[in-house]
Structure formats: structure tokens, C-alpha cells
Design a protein around this motif. Structure first.
Motif, PDB file in Angstrom:
ATOM      1  N   HIS A 219       0.735  -1.132  -0.009  1.00  0.00           N
ATOM      2  CA  HIS A 219       0.485  -0.469   0.123  1.00  0.00           C
ATOM      3  C   HIS A 219       0.975   1.105  -0.210  1.00  0.00           C
ATOM      4  O   HIS A 219       1.766   1.095   0.660  1.00  0.00           O
ATOM      5  CB  HIS A 219      -1.212  -0.159   0.908  1.00  0.00           C
ATOM      6  N   PHE A 220       0.131   2.014  -0.626  1.00  0.00           N
ATOM      7  CA  PHE A 220       1.288   3.267  -0.914  1.00  0.00           C
ATOM      8  C   PHE A 220       0.348   4.984  -1.225  1.00  0.00           C
ATOM      9  O   PHE A 220       1.173   5.332   0.123  1.00  0.00           O
ATOM     10  CB  PHE A 220       1.715   3.374  -2.319  1.00  0.00           C
ATOM     11  N   ASP A 221      -1.121   5.047  -1.074  1.00  0.00           N
ATOM     12  CA  ASP A 221      -1.694   5.968  -1.479  1.00  0.00           C
ATOM     13  C   ASP A 221      -1.519   6.999  -0.311  1.00  0.00           C
ATOM     14  O   ASP A 221      -1.497   8.055  -0.286  1.00  0.00           O
ATOM     15  CB  ASP A 221      -3.163   5.792  -2.051  1.00  0.00           C
ATOM     16  N   LEU A 222      -1.807   5.756   0.425  1.00  0.00           N
ATOM     17  CA  LEU A 222      -2.283   7.082   1.956  1.00  0.00           C
ATOM     18  C   LEU A 222      -1.436   7.172   2.615  1.00  0.00           C
ATOM     19  O   LEU A 222      -1.175   8.180   3.305  1.00  0.00           O
ATOM     20  CB  LEU A 222      -3.228   5.909   2.672  1.00  0.00           C
ATOM     21  N   PHE A 223       0.285   6.689   2.445  1.00  0.00           N
ATOM     22  CA  PHE A 223       1.232   6.997   3.041  1.00  0.00           C
ATOM     23  C   PHE A 223       1.153   8.283   2.309  1.00  0.00           C
ATOM     24  O   PHE A 223       2.128   9.182   2.832  1.00  0.00           O
ATOM     25  CB  PHE A 223       2.528   6.157   3.474  1.00  0.00           C
ATOM     26  N   PHE A 224       1.480   8.167   0.845  1.00  0.00           N
ATOM     27  CA  PHE A 224       1.831   9.373   0.008  1.00  0.00           C
ATOM     28  C   PHE A 224       0.774  10.943   1.387  1.00  0.00           C
ATOM     29  O   PHE A 224       1.236  12.736   0.758  1.00  0.00           O
ATOM     30  CB  PHE A 224       0.897   9.107  -1.421  1.00  0.00           C
ATOM     31  N   VAL A 225      -0.457  10.703   0.519  1.00  0.00           N
ATOM     32  CA  VAL A 225      -1.215  11.911   1.469  1.00  0.00           C
ATOM     33  C   VAL A 225      -1.324  12.226   2.497  1.00  0.00           C
ATOM     34  O   VAL A 225      -1.248  13.651   3.051  1.00  0.00           O
ATOM     35  CB  VAL A 225      -2.876  11.674   0.486  1.00  0.00           C
ATOM     36  N   LEU A 226      -1.151  10.858   3.775  1.00  0.00           N
ATOM     37  CA  LEU A 226      -1.306  11.561   5.517  1.00  0.00           C
ATOM     38  C   LEU A 226      -0.489  12.143   5.726  1.00  0.00           C
ATOM     39  O   LEU A 226      -0.260  12.842   6.134  1.00  0.00           O
ATOM     40  CB  LEU A 226      -2.128  10.464   5.555  1.00  0.00           C
ATOM     41  N   THR A 227       1.557  11.295   5.446  1.00  0.00           N
ATOM     42  CA  THR A 227       2.108  11.694   6.436  1.00  0.00           C
ATOM     43  C   THR A 227       3.845  11.780   5.651  1.00  0.00           C
ATOM     44  O   THR A 227       4.442  12.013   6.136  1.00  0.00           O
ATOM     45  CB  THR A 227       2.551  10.660   6.981  1.00  0.00           C
ATOM     46  N   GLU A 228       3.993  11.253   3.882  1.00  0.00           N
ATOM     47  CA  GLU A 228       5.049  10.920   3.518  1.00  0.00           C
ATOM     48  C   GLU A 228       5.950  10.631   4.041  1.00  0.00           C
ATOM     49  O   GLU A 228       7.040  10.694   4.206  1.00  0.00           O
ATOM     50  CB  GLU A 228       5.190  12.522   2.783  1.00  0.00           C
ATOM     51  N   GLY A 229       5.576   9.319   4.805  1.00  0.00           N
ATOM     52  CA  GLY A 229       6.504   8.954   5.467  1.00  0.00           C
ATOM     53  C   GLY A 229       6.398   9.280   7.217  1.00  0.00           C
ATOM     54  O   GLY A 229       7.841   8.692   8.015  1.00  0.00           O
TER      55      GLY A 229
ATOM     56  N   ILE B 104      -8.836  29.333  -2.659  1.00  0.00           N
ATOM     57  CA  ILE B 104      -8.496  28.248  -4.111  1.00  0.00           C
ATOM     58  C   ILE B 104      -7.026  28.245  -4.681  1.00  0.00           C
ATOM     59  O   ILE B 104      -6.551  28.807  -4.789  1.00  0.00           O
ATOM     60  CB  ILE B 104      -9.290  27.703  -4.941  1.00  0.00           C
ATOM     61  N   PRO B 105      -6.381  27.375  -4.882  1.00  0.00           N
ATOM     62  CA  PRO B 105      -5.337  27.033  -5.339  1.00  0.00           C
ATOM     63  C   PRO B 105      -5.147  27.412  -7.168  1.00  0.00           C
ATOM     64  O   PRO B 105      -6.560  27.243  -7.800  1.00  0.00           O
ATOM     65  CB  PRO B 105      -4.768  25.027  -5.702  1.00  0.00           C
ATOM     66  N   SER B 106      -3.964  27.962  -7.508  1.00  0.00           N
ATOM     67  CA  SER B 106      -4.265  27.747  -9.124  1.00  0.00           C
ATOM     68  C   SER B 106      -4.316  26.610  -9.907  1.00  0.00           C
ATOM     69  O   SER B 106      -4.749  27.403 -11.099  1.00  0.00           O
ATOM     70  CB  SER B 106      -2.966  28.589  -9.637  1.00  0.00           C
ATOM     71  N   THR B 278      -3.970  18.174  -1.516  1.00  0.00           N
ATOM     72  CA  THR B 278      -3.403  18.099   0.168  1.00  0.00           C
ATOM     73  C   THR B 278      -2.756  18.140   0.689  1.00  0.00           C
ATOM     74  O   THR B 278      -2.497  18.600   2.179  1.00  0.00           O
ATOM     75  CB  THR B 278      -4.059  16.375  -0.015  1.00  0.00           C
ATOM     76  N   SER B 279      -1.450  18.204  -0.228  1.00  0.00           N
ATOM     77  CA  SER B 279      -0.430  18.824   0.671  1.00  0.00           C
ATOM     78  C   SER B 279       0.441  20.062   0.253  1.00  0.00           C
ATOM     79  O   SER B 279       1.433  20.493   0.254  1.00  0.00           O
ATOM     80  CB  SER B 279       0.955  17.792  -0.447  1.00  0.00           C
ATOM     81  N   ASP B 280      -0.977  21.372  -0.467  1.00  0.00           N
ATOM     82  CA  ASP B 280      -0.631  22.421  -0.471  1.00  0.00           C
ATOM     83  C   ASP B 280      -1.851  23.216   1.018  1.00  0.00           C
ATOM     84  O   ASP B 280      -2.401  23.300   1.642  1.00  0.00           O
ATOM     85  CB  ASP B 280      -1.390  22.905  -1.819  1.00  0.00           C
TER      86      ASP B 280
END
Lengths: 281, 321
Positions: A219-229, B104-106, B278-280
Motif C-alpha cells: 500500500h502506498f496512497d495513504l502514506f503519500f497523502v497522509l504523512t509522506e513517511g 483556492i489553488p491555482s 492536500t499537500s498544499d
């Protein structure tokens, strides 16, 4: 066989060739930061991993994430499938809404949980605060001891529906006569559950455990969005490690080596998978 | 045999009472668990939906407003009109009422095009899946030939290759072919994660159809292809629907491969854009939640409308592979 040709061509091109190519790449030192020199290094990418603490840390976190999530999925799905196997008003609606987590894209699921766990305005803080479980808002995902469990919770929520559907199949396949016979012999509800229901669910259980383990370790997606590791390396799992090594450090050789090890682990699991289901093919 | 008391023996009453008690307890247990389950499934989603209809001022209240005081469509409007408005700058972002979704983001204007990209990719993947999957499943289910079992195992094996193991080789090949940042790179690679599942669902279904159908069609002078098209396809509509749904949802939801191969709005799919929001940290929460709702609505509607096909397909596909 002409009918099989298209599928074989497609799978050969998009599955077999990449996997073979990946093995080949893993014997070279390929760095995109150094595009013109890609020396053959043999097994060095693999032997380097043996002494690489970051790699073993990632492996360990992947294992604990998978253990936690898969056992939670198995328990919750068992309870839910037992419930949905009963006849009661509203059962149809309940099984329909159970599909909602399954249908949601993983990234949207991640976005949703990130917002729930939000340290300033999230629902988790809000509800715990209103119920007086906490006296101040917490930075949930920033807590090294909790991160992996919180991500596992988001994973479990999304995977329970599929596991439930699979378990329901084996529940439905239990002949009613068996229960009747057990009743006539004077078995209590609990005895019927332990001696009739559980043994009959064993294949379904094996299937769920193996399938969900395969999903969890990659699994990858949750780690990417939630915490980036993060925070620190608290959620730095193997799939995230592969991503960082390959696309941030641009070290394709060792990235390929690690993903190959992951593939081998999955193949080993799927061997169990096939063995469990072998009779049915 | 005289003067036997008419009252039933004591243990019968007791038995009956216990039966009723057990039934009541059972009902209560079922009711409570059903409610708990419904809350467990729906609460997180409801919170997301509720926040999507809140203004930015309301969404940052402590404790949260579980139900919006003044529900607004502003966040959705911001998404749908993002394309028309002037480019978003610091001034326009902080200038007017933040509650109307102005933080809102660009890249917000790419949201609808990215849904279009997702739609195109998913549709192409569905079509290609049917084209290669149907004949293969028919051959494996209905024709005895040398290597049949080997083919089944081969397809099963490709089913379990983890997507992350395909990323590095795919990336190098696609870069070499100059296909990075195109929709085709996604269409091709998504075949790897969808075709094996498709074939398994269809094999399962075709095997359930009687062999006599095949024989009868052949006696009547049909070629294999005609037998497949004229006899089997009309009968296997439910499994075809299941295949279309799964393939569509898998492509619509896929993230990892799209993250590697897309760079610009030319090929970015919806999950990629969502993840970038989400990362912004400057993106407003209400806008983010509205975008999230927009992403979950199509697949959830599909799942609810076609529930029966999905459940039967899931069980067939999983049991077989």
C-alpha cells in the motif's frame, strides 16, 4: 490459440516484460543524476540492502502495519459478515451502504481521513473534546507512536467491505442442515458458532488474510497523502521507501531491487493463495 | 389416568420463556450492531460531505459544526467556475470573502479537465479489457486445448504482481518511448492491473454456461467467433457489466502509476490533482472537502446503482483468483 493471443500479448507486454526488465535493471547502478554511466554491479544492489538500516526499518514498519491492519480487517469483517448473514429489516440497505468505502478512491479516502485527523479543526479532535476524552486538541498524525495505527485505521475502513463480502460467501455456503443437526444434538449458540460456523469459514478466512496482506504490504496512497513517511520515519514503509529511493534520489537500480524483493514476497503469498484455492480451479 | 393436572409441566413454561428472552436479546444485539455498523461506515463520509457545504469561517470553528449552520454551495461553485475566472493571485485569494472558497489553488481550474482525463482513460481501459478479455475467457472456459491450465496459472500469476514493482521498468520504457505525460501511458499500464481480474470473472461465468450451447451453435454452423458473439455474449451480460464496473472503478481510482507518469494537466487524473491539493497547506479546507466530495460521488453512485453486479463480480473474481 487465436482467442488467447491478444491477452497473452497484452500481459506479456505490460506484466511479464516489465517484471523481467525490473530484474535486469536491479543488476545495474542506474542513477538519473548520472544518465550516461550505468555500470553493471551484479548483486550489489541487493547486498547493499542487507546492511541498510533504513531498508530494514521500512520492512519492519511494513510488517507491523500489515499485521495490525489485517488482523483488524479480519475481526471486523467477521463480525459484520455474521451480522449481515442474519435476516432483519434494513439488511439490504446496510449491505448497500457497506459498498461506499469500497468504491471511494484511495486518494479521496486519504483526504477524508487527513481532514478527520486534522490537528486544528478535525472531527476526531472535535468529538473527543466534546465528549471530554481530551482537554486540548491533539496533533494526531504528528505523534510517532500513533501515526501507523491511524493510517491502518483508514486502510481498514476501506478494506472491510471487500473482506466482508468474501466472508459472506463462505457463510452462505454452510448448509442449514448442519445447524439443525447441531441443535438437535443440543449444541448452544456458542458451540454452534465454534464447531459449525468457524470451521466452514476457514477457506474464506485464509483468502481474506492472504489477499489483504498482499494489499497491505504494497500500500502506498495513504502514506503519500497522509504523512509522506513522517513524522520522522514513523510511517516510512517499504513502498514509500521505494518511491523515495527511485523518484526522489533517482536511484533506479536499487529501487528496482527493492521492488523486486517486494514482488517476491507477494509471489510467496500468492503461492499460498493458489494453494488455498487450488481445489477450485 | 384420573385427575391429571391440566397445567403443563413447569420446564415447558420455562423453556418458552427462555426462547422469547433469547429472541429479544438476539433482536437487540442485531439492532445495536446494525446501528454501530451504519455509523462506522457513514460517519467519516458524512463529516466530509458536511464540511464541503460549510463556509471557510464556519469550517474553522471549535468545536466543529457537525451540521452546517448556513449551508453553502460556494465551494462547488468555486470549482466549476475556476476555469472562467482570472488567474488566481495572492491578491485575488486574500481579497474577497474567504468563505466563498477564494483560498483556492491555482490548479483548481484543472479539476474538471482532470475528471475528463480520468473518464477518457477509464473508458479506453474498459474497451481494451473487453476486447482482449472476452475471447481469452471463452477459450479457456469452453475450448479444451494443450496448455489450458498453464494459461490459467499464468494469468493468475500476473494478477498478483504488485503495481509498485512495475513502476520502475514502466517508467524507463515509457520515457524511452516519449510517452510520459500522455493519457496512453496510463491506458497501457492500467491494463496490467485490470486484465487478469477481467479474465477471471469472465472465465468463472462462461464455465457456468452449459457446454451444449457451444456444441449446438457449432452444429448449426457457427464458427467459434460467431458462437461467442451470438450465443455467449448475450447470455453473459451480468458478468460483462461487472467487468465494465470493476475496470472503470479501478482506472478511475488508480493513483500510483498516474503519479509516476503524469506531469501536467494534459494527462493528470483526478486522484493526482486531489493529492496535490492536500499537500498544499494554503488550500482552504472547504474547497478541499468539496473537491473530495466531487471525487467520491461518481464511484459511489456507480457502486450503489450496480450493487448486485458488483457483489457477484467481487465474489467470482476473488474466489477464482
Amino acid at each position: 490459440m487465436l482467442f488467447l493471443a491478444p491477452v497473452m500479448a497484452v500481459l506479456g507486454a505490460v506484466a511479464v516484460f516489465p517484471i523481467a526488465y525490473s530484474l535486469y535493471i536491479s543488476f545495474f547502478s542506474i542513477k538519473l543524476t548520472r544518465p550516461n554511466r550505468t555500470p553493471f554491479v551484479g548483486l550489489k544492489n541487493y547486498t547493499d540492502l542487507l546492511g541498510d538500516e533504513a531498508f530494514w526499518g521500512a520492512v519492519w514498519r511494513t510488517v507491523s502495519f500489515s499485521l495490525v491492519s489485517v488482523s483488524a480487517i479480519a475481526v471486523i469483517a467477521l463480525l459484520v459478515s455474521l451480522l449481515l448473514n442474519q435476516e432483519f429489516r434494513g439488511r439490504r440497505i446496510l449491505s448497500t451502504i457497506l459498498l461506499v468505502p469500497w468504491a471511494i478512491p484511495y486518494v479521496a479516502n486519504a483526504l477524508m481521513w487527513k481532514w478527520i485527523y486534522d490537528s486544528s479543526y478535525g472531527a476526531l479532535n472535535g468529538i473527543l473534546y466534546q465528549l471530554d476524552f481530551i482537554d486540548k486538541y491533539m496533533v494526531w498524525l504528528g505523534d510517532q507512536d500513533k501515526t501507523l495505527f491511524l493510517i491502518a485505521n483508514a486502510f481498514v475502513w476501506k478494506e472491510v467491505p471487500l473482506a466482508t463480502i468474501l466472508l459472506l460467501v463462505s457463510l452462505k455456503s454452510i448448509p442449514a442442515d448442519l445447524y439443525l443437526a447441531a441443535r438437535v444434538d443440543g449444541a448452544t449458540v456458542w458451540q454452534r458458532f465454534v464447531h459449525v460456523t468457524l470451521p466452514a469459514m476457514k477457506p474464506g478466512f485464509m483468502l481474506v488474510m492472504i489477499y489483504e496482506t498482499m494489499m497491505a504490504i504494497r500500500h502506498f496512497d495513504l502514506f503519500f497523502v497522509l504523512t509522506e513517511g513522517g513524522p520522522g520515519s514513523a510511517s516510512h514503509v517499504l513502498s514509500w521507501h521505494i518511491y523515495v529511493e527511485t523518484f526522489r534520489n533517482l536511484s533506479f537500480g536499487s529501487g528496482a531491487a527493492m521492488s523486486y524483493l517486494l514482488a517476491i514476497a507477494t509471489f510467496a503469498l500468492s503461492y499460498l493463495f493458489i494453494r488455498t484455492l487450488g481445489r477450485k480451479i | 389416568m384420573t385427575n391429571m393436572p391440566i397445567t403443563p409441566p413447569v420446564d415447558t413454561i420455562d423453556y418458552r420463556r427462555r426462547q422469547t428472552m433469547a429472541r429479544i436479546v438476539q433482536r437487540v444485539v442485531i439492532l445495536v450492531s446494525a446501528i454501530v455498523l451504519a455509523i462506522y461506515v457513514l460517519a467519516p463520509v458524512s463529516w466530509l460531505v458536511s464540511s464541503a457545504f460549510q463556509t471557510e469561517t464556519e469550517i474553522v470553528s471549535i468545536p466543529p459544526h457537525w451540521i452546517p449552520d448556513e449551508p453553502t454551495l460556494g465551494n462547488f461553485k468555486a470549482i466549476f467556475t475556476a476555469g472562467d475566472s482570472a488567474p488566481v493571485t495572492y491578491e485575488t485569494r486574500s481579497g474577497t470573502d474567504p468563505a466563498a472558497g477564494n483560498f483556492i489553488p491555482s490548479t483548481a481550474k484543472n479539476l474538471l479537465p482532470s475528471m475528463g482525463n480520468s473518464l477518457i482513460v477509464a473508458t479506453l481501459v474498459v474497451i481494451l479489457n473487453l476486447l482482449v478479455g472476452v475471447p481469452a475467457a471463452y477459450a479457456i472456459a469452453k475450448i479444451r486445448f494443450w496448455g489450458r491450465n498453464a494459461s490459467v496459472y499464468f494469468i493468475l500469476l500476473t494478477r498478483v504482481i504488485p503495481d509498485i514493482a512495475l513502476v520502475v521498468p514502466f517508467f524507463l520504457v515509457i520515457r524511452k518511448l516519449g510517452m510520459l505525460d500522455t493519457l496512453w501511458s496510463l491506458v497501457i499500464t492500467y491494463l496490467a492491473v485490470t486484465v487478469p481480474f477481467t479474465v477471471f470473472i469472465l472465465i468463472q461465468y462462461f464455465e457456468g454456461l452449459p457446454d451444449e450451447l457451444d456444441k449446438a451453435a457449432r452444429v448449426d454452423g457457427c464458427s467459434r467467433l460467431q458462437a461467442l458473439i451470438k450465443v455467449f455474449l448475450p447470455l453473459s451480460l451480468p458478468s460483462l457489466v461487472a467487468v465494465v464496473l470493476f475496470t472503470f472503478l479501478t482506472s478511475w481510482n488508480e493513483f500510483l502509476l498516474a503519479l509516476m507518469f503524469t506531469q501536467t494537466s494534459a494527462s493528470q487524473t483526478l486522484p493526482i490533482l486531489l493529492a496535490s491539493f492536500t499537500s498544499d497547506f494554503t488550500v482552504s479546507f472547504s474547497f478541499l472537502n468539496a473537491a473530495g466530495v466531487l471525487a467520491i460521488v461518481p464511484p459511489v453512485i456507480v457502486a450503489i446503482v450496480f450493487e448486485r453486479y458488483i457483489v457477484s463480480g467481487l465474489t467470482a473474481g476473488a474466489v477464482k483468483g
